[in-house]
Design an enzyme around this catalytic site. Sequence first.
Site, mmCIF file in Angstrom:
data_model
loop_
_atom_site.group_PDB
_atom_site.id
_atom_site.type_symbol
_atom_site.label_atom_id
_atom_site.label_comp_id
_atom_site.label_asym_id
_atom_site.label_seq_id
_atom_site.Cartn_x
_atom_site.Cartn_y
_atom_site.Cartn_z
ATOM 1 N N ASN A 55 0.878 -1.168 0.000
ATOM 2 C CA ASN A 55 0.000 0.000 0.000
ATOM 3 C C ASN A 55 0.917 1.219 0.000
ATOM 4 O O ASN A 55 1.569 1.526 0.995
ATOM 5 C CB ASN A 55 -0.921 0.002 1.228
ATOM 6 C CG ASN A 55 -1.801 1.239 1.277
ATOM 7 O OD1 ASN A 55 -1.367 2.348 1.000
ATOM 8 N ND2 ASN A 55 -3.063 1.044 1.647
ATOM 9 N N TYR B 290 -7.634 -3.899 -2.664
ATOM 10 C CA TYR B 290 -7.591 -2.893 -1.612
ATOM 11 C C TYR B 290 -8.976 -2.879 -0.964
ATOM 12 O O TYR B 290 -9.902 -2.221 -1.437
ATOM 13 C CB TYR B 290 -7.225 -1.523 -2.189
ATOM 14 C CG TYR B 290 -7.239 -0.393 -1.186
ATOM 15 C CD1 TYR B 290 -6.685 -0.557 0.077
ATOM 16 C CD2 TYR B 290 -7.800 0.846 -1.498
ATOM 17 C CE1 TYR B 290 -6.695 0.480 1.004
ATOM 18 C CE2 TYR B 290 -7.805 1.888 -0.586
ATOM 19 C CZ TYR B 290 -7.259 1.704 0.661
ATOM 20 O OH TYR B 290 -7.268 2.725 1.576
ATOM 21 N N ASP C 116 -3.792 -4.980 0.426
ATOM 22 C CA ASP C 116 -4.157 -4.432 1.728
ATOM 23 C C ASP C 116 -5.591 -4.851 1.980
ATOM 24 O O ASP C 116 -6.525 -4.247 1.461
ATOM 25 C CB ASP C 116 -4.005 -2.905 1.699
ATOM 26 C CG ASP C 116 -4.427 -2.257 3.007
ATOM 27 O OD1 ASP C 116 -4.774 -2.992 3.959
ATOM 28 O OD2 ASP C 116 -4.418 -1.007 3.077
ATOM 29 N N HIS D 68 2.552 1.709 5.400
ATOM 30 C CA HIS D 68 2.639 0.256 5.199
ATOM 31 C C HIS D 68 4.039 -0.127 4.744
ATOM 32 O O HIS D 68 4.735 0.670 4.108
ATOM 33 C CB HIS D 68 1.655 -0.205 4.124
ATOM 34 C CG HIS D 68 0.216 -0.057 4.492
ATOM 35 N ND1 HIS D 68 -0.592 -1.123 4.804
ATOM 36 C CD2 HIS D 68 -0.576 1.049 4.569
ATOM 37 C CE1 HIS D 68 -1.818 -0.698 5.064
ATOM 38 N NE2 HIS D 68 -1.835 0.618 4.929
#
Length: 262
Positions: A9, A107, A150, A253
């Site tokens: 991410n 995501y 993510d 991240h």
Amino acid sequence: MSFTLATWNINSVRLREALVLKLLAEESPDVLCLQECKSPVDKMPLDAFAEAGYGHVVARGQKGYNGVAILSKIPMAEAGSQDFATLGHARHVAGTLENGVTVHNFYVPAGGDVADRSVNEKFGQKLDYLTDMRDWFRDSRPEKSILVGDLNIAPREDDVWDHKKLLKVVSHTPVEVEHLAETQEAGGWVDVTRRDIPEGRLYSWWSYRAKDWDGADKGRRLDHIWASADIEQAGHSSRILRDARGWEKPSDHAPVFASFDL
């Protein structure tokens, strides 16, 4: 064919173009999946990535938020995208590598701050998104596939810095963990990271709010690499590049890696 895949991410691919190039130069994964690109595809710095050797790209973008991209050294064909929960968000894209492996880059919605869909629409959207993922994988069980991204859920007690304190915090609540487990089971997915690193605390995200993120180490493992059951044994060498969280103007991240022999 052996290849290494990473998921990250990036929290704005345009703002952190230099960090992506640093990762590509220093770690040289064959495939890099990015989330939260926060850019339309035509504004992403794809020419710079191509010059670095990553000329094969599939991506979905949006202005200012969301956005997913797969950069590859290996020839890759577009394999579509899904709009789970009909949010109209760029949260999924897939590409099939020349060896026949399909990579799904996700995501998942973060879910807001309150773990109650009756007062927090975003939390409801997150649960609905995971339910649609579950149903999709149940209807078309994946083969020769890798799912990364993510996923915005830290499922295990040792995927967070304090299990008891985070039980009511979005990303580690029982209902989210249950939804993620159902999605994983529906697709027959294997968590490659935890299969390779079965014990101990493991994090891929540390909040910007912590002045000393490294010292406080109040992390969560929100970023995942899964493999379909038919190829999970080919996965190995999982790791998280924690140092990247300390790079200049970093994402919150860190990249997660795994290698596959297929």
